[in-house]
Design a protein around this motif. Structure first.
Motif, PDB file in Angstrom:
ATOM      1  N   GLY A 193       3.677  17.601  -4.755  1.00 40.86           N
ATOM      2  CA  GLY A 193       4.391  16.444  -4.688  1.00 40.86           C
ATOM      3  C   GLY A 193       4.679  15.879  -3.018  1.00 40.86           C
ATOM      4  N   VAL A 194       4.923  14.830  -2.975  1.00 39.07           N
ATOM      5  CA  VAL A 194       4.929  14.150  -1.650  1.00 39.07           C
ATOM      6  C   VAL A 194       6.118  13.089  -1.572  1.00 39.07           C
ATOM      7  N   VAL A 195       6.894  13.617  -0.435  1.00 38.79           N
ATOM      8  CA  VAL A 195       8.174  12.668  -0.030  1.00 38.79           C
ATOM      9  C   VAL A 195       7.693  12.010   1.206  1.00 38.79           C
ATOM     10  N   PHE A 196       7.398  10.779   0.647  1.00 38.24           N
ATOM     11  CA  PHE A 196       7.080   9.973   1.887  1.00 38.24           C
ATOM     12  C   PHE A 196       8.076   9.598   2.984  1.00 38.24           C
ATOM     13  N   GLN A 197       7.659   9.000   3.972  1.00 38.35           N
ATOM     14  CA  GLN A 197       8.673   8.491   5.079  1.00 38.35           C
ATOM     15  C   GLN A 197       9.483   7.456   4.439  1.00 38.35           C
ATOM     16  N   TYR A 198      10.542   7.486   4.463  1.00 41.53           N
ATOM     17  CA  TYR A 198      11.712   6.718   3.954  1.00 41.53           C
ATOM     18  C   TYR A 198      11.421   6.532   2.523  1.00 41.53           C
ATOM     19  N   PRO A 199      11.728   7.702   1.701  1.00 40.47           N
ATOM     20  CA  PRO A 199      11.315   7.738   0.472  1.00 40.47           C
ATOM     21  C   PRO A 199      12.106   6.777  -0.482  1.00 40.47           C
ATOM     22  N   GLU A 200      13.474   6.352   0.022  1.00 39.81           N
ATOM     23  CA  GLU A 200      14.215   5.498  -0.707  1.00 39.81           C
ATOM     24  C   GLU A 200      13.594   4.125  -0.987  1.00 39.81           C
ATOM     25  N   HIS A 201      12.645   3.680  -0.305  1.00 42.68           N
ATOM     26  CA  HIS A 201      11.836   2.528  -0.556  1.00 42.68           C
ATOM     27  C   HIS A 201      11.229   2.537  -1.755  1.00 42.68           C
ATOM     28  N   GLN A 202      11.043   3.802  -2.299  1.00 40.71           N
ATOM     29  CA  GLN A 202      10.385   3.651  -3.732  1.00 40.71           C
ATOM     30  C   GLN A 202      10.937   3.530  -4.966  1.00 40.71           C
ATOM     31  N   LEU A 203      12.463   3.645  -4.598  1.00 44.11           N
ATOM     32  CA  LEU A 203      13.222   3.463  -5.877  1.00 44.11           C
ATOM     33  C   LEU A 203      13.241   2.078  -6.535  1.00 44.11           C
ATOM     34  N   PHE A 204      13.259   2.054  -7.876  1.00 48.53           N
ATOM     35  CA  PHE A 204      13.260   0.719  -8.464  1.00 48.53           C
ATOM     36  C   PHE A 204      14.020   0.740  -9.918  1.00 48.53           C
ATOM     37  N   GLU A 205      14.266   1.977 -10.291  1.00 54.38           N
ATOM     38  CA  GLU A 205      14.984   1.595 -11.555  1.00 54.38           C
ATOM     39  C   GLU A 205      16.526   1.256 -11.513  1.00 54.38           C
ATOM     40  N   GLU A 206      16.880   1.056 -12.899  1.00 59.06           N
ATOM     41  CA  GLU A 206      18.290   0.482 -13.011  1.00 59.06           C
ATOM     42  C   GLU A 206      19.292   1.597 -12.735  1.00 59.06           C
ATOM     43  N   THR A 207      19.013   2.818 -13.223  1.00 58.59           N
ATOM     44  CA  THR A 207      19.978   3.815 -12.956  1.00 58.59           C
ATOM     45  C   THR A 207      19.151   5.057 -12.168  1.00 58.59           C
ATOM     46  N   GLU A 210       0.571  -1.168   0.061  1.00 59.75           N
ATOM     47  CA  GLU A 210      -0.208  -0.126  -0.148  1.00 59.75           C
ATOM     48  C   GLU A 210       0.896   1.119  -0.054  1.00 59.75           C
ATOM     49  N   LYS A 211       1.990   1.344   0.811  1.00 59.22           N
ATOM     50  CA  LYS A 211       2.521   2.647   0.887  1.00 59.22           C
ATOM     51  C   LYS A 211       3.435   2.470  -0.306  1.00 59.22           C
ATOM     52  N   ILE A 212       4.007   1.657  -1.108  1.00 60.28           N
ATOM     53  CA  ILE A 212       4.921   1.899  -2.273  1.00 60.28           C
ATOM     54  C   ILE A 212       3.779   2.350  -3.283  1.00 60.28           C
ATOM     55  N   SER A 213       2.792   1.619  -3.612  1.00 59.49           N
ATOM     56  CA  SER A 213       1.829   1.957  -4.423  1.00 59.49           C
ATOM     57  C   SER A 213       1.095   3.467  -4.362  1.00 59.49           C
ATOM     58  N   LYS A 214       1.269   3.968  -2.913  1.00 61.84           N
ATOM     59  CA  LYS A 214       0.867   5.256  -3.070  1.00 61.84           C
ATOM     60  C   LYS A 214       1.954   6.153  -3.356  1.00 61.84           C
ATOM     61  N   ALA A 215       3.232   5.918  -3.009  1.00 66.96           N
ATOM     62  CA  ALA A 215       4.243   6.442  -3.493  1.00 66.96           C
ATOM     63  C   ALA A 215       4.379   6.768  -4.696  1.00 66.96           C
ATOM     64  N   GLN A 216       4.206   5.692  -5.688  1.00 65.94           N
ATOM     65  CA  GLN A 216       4.354   5.646  -6.990  1.00 65.94           C
ATOM     66  C   GLN A 216       3.026   6.381  -7.457  1.00 65.94           C
ATOM     67  N   ALA A 217       1.800   6.017  -7.039  1.00 64.68           N
ATOM     68  CA  ALA A 217       0.846   7.054  -7.541  1.00 64.68           C
ATOM     69  C   ALA A 217       1.101   8.564  -7.472  1.00 64.68           C
ATOM     70  N   SER A 218       1.872   9.015  -6.363  1.00 67.10           N
ATOM     71  CA  SER A 218       2.200  10.138  -6.333  1.00 67.10           C
ATOM     72  C   SER A 218       3.329  10.834  -7.125  1.00 67.10           C
ATOM     73  N   ARG A 219       3.996   9.828  -8.208  1.00 63.61           N
ATOM     74  CA  ARG A 219       4.671  10.035  -8.969  1.00 63.61           C
ATOM     75  C   ARG A 219       4.231   9.880 -10.344  1.00 63.61           C
ATOM     76  N   GLY A 220       2.767   9.832 -10.347  1.00 63.82           N
ATOM     77  CA  GLY A 220       1.871   9.794 -11.730  1.00 63.82           C
ATOM     78  C   GLY A 220       1.878   8.337 -11.965  1.00 63.82           C
ATOM     79  N   VAL A 221       1.928   7.382 -11.319  1.00 62.26           N
ATOM     80  CA  VAL A 221       1.528   6.157 -11.729  1.00 62.26           C
ATOM     81  C   VAL A 221      -0.210   5.824 -11.736  1.00 62.26           C
ATOM     82  N   ASP A 222      -0.633   5.304 -12.725  1.00 62.77           N
ATOM     83  CA  ASP A 222      -2.059   5.216 -12.654  1.00 62.77           C
ATOM     84  C   ASP A 222      -2.507   3.820 -13.057  1.00 62.77           C
ATOM     85  N   LEU A 223      -3.055   3.118 -12.225  1.00 63.63           N
ATOM     86  CA  LEU A 223      -3.354   1.626 -12.421  1.00 63.63           C
ATOM     87  C   LEU A 223      -4.647   1.402 -12.990  1.00 63.63           C
TER      88      LEU A 223
END
Ligand SMILES: Nc1ncnc2c1ncn2[C@@H]1O[C@H](COP(=O)(O)OP(=O)(O)OP(=O)(O)O)[C@@H](O)[C@H]1O
Ligand SMILES: [Mg+2]
Lengths: 264, 289
Positions: free
Chosen positions: B88-102, A176-189
């Motif tokens: 824009g939202v910076v979540f708690q521990y935002p590094e958990h949302q990183l996923f890309e190769e670079t 839930e947390k990650i999907s919210k974070a990505q939704a905030s970056r414009g991901v739309d499922l």
């Protein structure tokens, strides 16, 4: 997200059913699952239904909540009914719609099979609703203990099970947390082509896997640091113990089964 | 973008035995260009409140107005993408949302989602990197080979690259060392001052709330318990205690000094060095008396 996941989610409580030893509950459910298949007339079905209803009352859970909890299964139950309605061609024809006949046998068959299905789901969901996952795994480990003799890794299996159960809520939270974070970056499922939506899962899955692996590593480390070395010589904090309530419940359950077989 | 909460309540998992009312009748207003701090004990509903601002959660009751967007139960079917680009939202521990190769691809992820033209993406990435004080060398690296602090900066850069009008920060310094915390807070403060960016900061650190915020909201148990300027809030030590919050260190120190030596030193948002100088002078005067 969580609101969809309530099929048999444990609801803490202090009812009689909650207080039963998980082994008793497990044995009851296991035998019930078998016994349901022996029901062969409306009286015996009625008797089992009555038993299920009384169980529900004893859990003190809201019946509406339980029925809503098995929503995803309703679909299967109705599907089963319709399937039997269509394919069973026995007994007199009840309705004939343009050469498509519905037979009496089909209605009966559909009703009994889907009712059986319903009872199974209902009663097993009562087990998970009133028993914490930890209790269930403890009970399984105890009940399967005899199989250790033939080298079945019972303890390891139970441990795996309890760890997975323990981490399901954590993973759901994380999702839930990650999907919210990505939704905030414009991901739309919700919109876009199927291909877009499949791609939109990647930003969710990668962080989830990474954190799951990290968690697994940390957990293994923490367990070793606390001296975990497998089941050999390991004692338990919560010893399962049959109580008076369990013996009484077992006796009553036996009576119910005996009556059931006399009703067939 | 002005932000306004009107009688907002939010309940998690409505209609289940687990239902929990996390927000109760919240009314608050945040003006464009303000730096607002939201403080409160753990579980008081801060993160829940933040998620209403960019439409991740819709109020169970009441409404939230963010610029032109009206968020409420009745208004479910609107395109929130535009809103999320601006807030824009910076979540708690935002590094958990990183996923890309670079790192480069991760920073540009949001930009692509919001359909920023390709020729603009490169400059935006460079801008964002500069804002978070990272060098260009990291761009080609995998985010997972960076240190924790660097990962955090990359994640923040990913949000800043979207050029949001409102920046929402959920404990952006959690888990960093004191120096790292200071750097990151100074960076947000600088952005706020130079770009006039509306900034909403959730924090457990009263020191940060005191040092940076124009306005503070104190949440307790899902309701706004106090609001006002840092001066107003921190002059009510008893009320704060009720919300399970501490006084900022500086203020406690000054208070003790004033009590012990009968001085009347005021904080007035000064740096520690400047304050120390005044304290030293006053104490010297005090001795002469
Ligand atoms: N998905 C959820 N389902 C049910 N309850 C939730 C959920 N998320 C949060 N809550 C509950 O809502 C309350 C407020 O949570 P919230 O995350 O907003 O608190 P917070 O003020 O941000 O706390 P912290 O300082 O620990 O981050 C908490 O009691 C929490 O248990
Ligand atoms: Mg929070």
């Amino acid at each position: 997200m969580k609101s969809f996941m309530i099929i048999g989610q444990f609801v803490p409580g202090n009812s009689m059913v909650h207080r039963l030893d998980p082994r008793s509950k497990l044995m009851v459910i296991f035998t019930f699952v078998i016994i349901v298949f022996f029901a062969n007339n409306s009286v015996s079905y009625g008797w089992l239904t009555l038993f299920a209803l009384i169980l529900i009352l004893l859990t003190k859970l809201h019946i509406g909540y339980i029925l809503k909890g098995i929503t995803p299964v309703w679909f299967l139950i109705i599907f089963t009914f319709i399937l039997h309605l269509i394919i069973t061609k026995e007994g007199p024809v009840l309705i004939d719609i343009g050469g498509f006949a519905i037979h009496k046998g089909g209605v009966l068959q559909g009703l009994t099979i889907s009712w059986r299905f319903f009872l199974l789901v209902l009663v097993t969901s009562l087990l998970t609703l009133t028993t914490s996952p930890m209790e269930i795994t403890d009970a399984i480990e105890e009940l399967l203990a005899p199989f250790k003799k033939i080298k079945v890794p019972v303890h390891e299996l139970a441990l795996m099970m309890s760890i997975s159960l323990r981490f399901i809520p954590t993973l759901l939270d994380e999702t839930e947390k990650i999907s919210k974070a990505q939704a905030s970056r414009g991901v739309d499922l919700r919109t876009g082509s199927i291909k877009d939506r499949v791609y939109a899962i990647v930003p969710l899955l990668v962080p989830l896997f990474i954190s799951a692996f990290k968690r697994a590593e940390d957990l293994a480390m923490a367990m070793e640091a606390r001296g975990y070395r497998g089941s050999e010589g390991r004692t338990k904090l919560r010893q399962l113990q049959f109580k008076k309530l369990d013996y009484m419940a077992m006796i009553i359950y036996l009576l119910i089964i005996l009556i059931f077989f006399s009703l067939r | 973008m002005d932000i306004q909460f009107e009688k907002v309540s939010y309940t998690y998992q409505v209609n289940t035995p687990f239902s929990y009312q996390a927000l109760k009748d919240i009314n608050l207003e945040i003006k464009t260009g303000e730096f607002v701090a939201i403080v409160g004990h753990t579980g008081s509903g801060k993160s829940t409140l933040l998620q209403h601002i960019n439409g991740l959660l819709l109020p169970t009751e009441g409404r939230v107005q963010v610029g032109d967007f009206l968020l409420s139960r009745k208004n479910k079917r609107q395109d929130l993408k535009k809103l999320r680009e601006k807030a824009g939202v910076v979540f708690q521990y935002p590094e958990h949302q990183l996923f890309e190769e670079t790192v480069e691809r991760d920073i540009s992820f949001g930009l692509k989602n919001f359909q920023v033209p390709a020729d603009e993406i490169q400059t935006r990435i460079m801008d964002a990197l500069e804002k978070v004080h990272l060098s260009e060398d990291v761009l080609a690296k995998s985010p997972f080979e960076l240190s924790g602090g660097q990962m955090r900066r990359v994640a923040i850069a990913g949000v800043l690259a979207m050029n949001p009008e409102v920046l929402i920060l959920d404990e952006p310094t959690a888990g960093l060392d004191p120096k790292g915390q200071q750097d990151i807070m100074n960076m947000f403060n600088h952005l706020h001052k130079t770009k006039n960016m509306t900034t909403i900061l959730v924090t457990h650190q009263m020191n940060h709330a005191l040092a940076y915020a124009d306005h503070i909201f104190v949440l307790a148990d899902g309701s706004v318990q106090m609001e006002g300027t840092p001066k107003q809030i921190f002059s009510q030590a008893d009320e704060l205690k009720k919300a399970n919050l501490d006084m900022p260190d500086v203020l406690s120190l000054i208070k003790r000094i004033n009590q012990m030596f009968g001085t009347d030193i005021a904080y007035e948002r000064r740096q520690p060095a400047a304050l120390a100088k005044e304290i030293a002078e006053r104490l010297r005067e005090n001795k002469r008396l």
